[in-house]
Design an enzyme around this catalytic site. Sequence first.
Site, mmCIF file in Angstrom:
data_model
loop_
_atom_site.group_PDB
_atom_site.id
_atom_site.type_symbol
_atom_site.label_atom_id
_atom_site.label_comp_id
_atom_site.label_asym_id
_atom_site.label_seq_id
_atom_site.Cartn_x
_atom_site.Cartn_y
_atom_site.Cartn_z
ATOM 1 N NE ARG A 33 -2.498 0.475 3.588
ATOM 2 C CZ ARG A 33 -1.888 1.054 4.630
ATOM 3 N NH1 ARG A 33 -1.541 2.318 4.605
ATOM 4 N NH2 ARG A 33 -1.602 0.337 5.707
ATOM 5 C CE1 TYR A 75 -17.061 12.101 -16.183
ATOM 6 C CE2 TYR A 75 -15.619 12.121 -14.258
ATOM 7 C CZ TYR A 75 -16.486 11.446 -15.109
ATOM 8 O OH TYR A 75 -16.778 10.128 -14.890
ATOM 9 C CG ASP A 114 -9.175 16.613 -15.615
ATOM 10 O OD1 ASP A 114 -8.415 16.014 -16.415
ATOM 11 O OD2 ASP A 114 -10.209 16.102 -15.156
ATOM 12 C CE LYS A 168 -12.047 8.574 -19.254
ATOM 13 N NZ LYS A 168 -11.962 8.432 -17.807
#
Length: 410
Positions: A58, A111, A196, A221
């Site tokens: 982690r 978004y 972004d 993406k």
Amino acid sequence: MSLAESSSSKIPGFNTRAVHAGQAFEPRTGAVVPPVHFSSTYAQEAIGVLRAGYEYGRGTNPTRDSLQEQLAALEGGTAAFSFSSGLAAEDSMIRALTRPGDHIVLGNDAYGGTYRLISRVLGEWGIGNTPVDMSDLDAVAKAIAAGGAADGGSAADGGKTRLVWVETPSNPMMKITDIEALATLAHDAGALLVVDNTFASPYLQNPLALGADIVVHSTTKYIGGHSDVVGGAIIVNDAELAEKIGFVQFAVGAVSGPMDAFLTTRGLKTLGVRMDRHSDNAQAVAEWLLTRPEVEAVLYPGLPSHPGHELAKKQMTKFGGMISVQFKGGEAAARKVAESTSVFTLAESLGGIESLMNYPSEMTHASVKGTELAVPVNLIRLSCGIEDVEDLIADLEQALDGLAGTESGS
């Protein structure tokens, strides 16, 4: 020898960094591609004495570290963090940098998932927000100054704008925002600018070099690029920000797994050549769409008619693979086109090698229906892939030819 160990003082080009940053060959066998490290834990030489700094998955993982080095090198940052999704990245970053009573100014065409996170999830935690047209710098400045007062608070009770958040190009309205100007506004008010950069990718735009403090990506993406991995990333060039974000990522645990990190790294190595093809295809498709009588508007920054064209030329190297189209026939026409193609696949997401089509009002942006962020119902969004552009145009042509008889506004 790794890229960082190169004796040359010249910064390597983008594609060289994409292929080599964080990708030193495996020393024991000489494997050119670093192995994927699936181990969840690591043997210690003695209590508290770690081997190469690795303790528990982690916190750190060699495969994730390689991806993070690659991301930082391509965005021009000093630290990068790879998350399990773009929204996980956004959530951890906001929790690291804001407290209840603080305020975020964001684009009024953000978004839908970002707005849902900020307004509905973090809003219940006490984080206020004001959506604003980011191209109107006076409106942005007023929203920043209002801070918590815009949501019923005030500077006296802790309300202050901590983050100014922008997508450029925006999703799906394809607005272009002046990153340098926004950075100045944010910094003058003591706020941080978050960009972004998902639509542009680091190949086409580098927000940190333009004054932004934080870059966020959905690596699902263009960075992953093959529609086979979900992920997110945060990149910064400030040590204090890196420490805060890194702590929350470790404490909350929204990290990318080893295989996800490997797939993202593999995709990132070809980002430059893919973005060239995506951009060239989109430019040709956008210019063709302008010739069609069924089309009301083509939203693509590569068109001289786009209001952000000159600014996009200044802060981007090409105009990207995303196009939004509005139809004279209204909602009925948009829906019919969205369901009438074969090369363009009707699906969520974007940025893969295959062309995708989306009806945002009912798909990616359904969560903002009925708000000021609602997407026009006559709009579809195209993610132009790397197929032969003649086939993309032929696919759209047969779909648009099928609109004969669609009534305006029906």
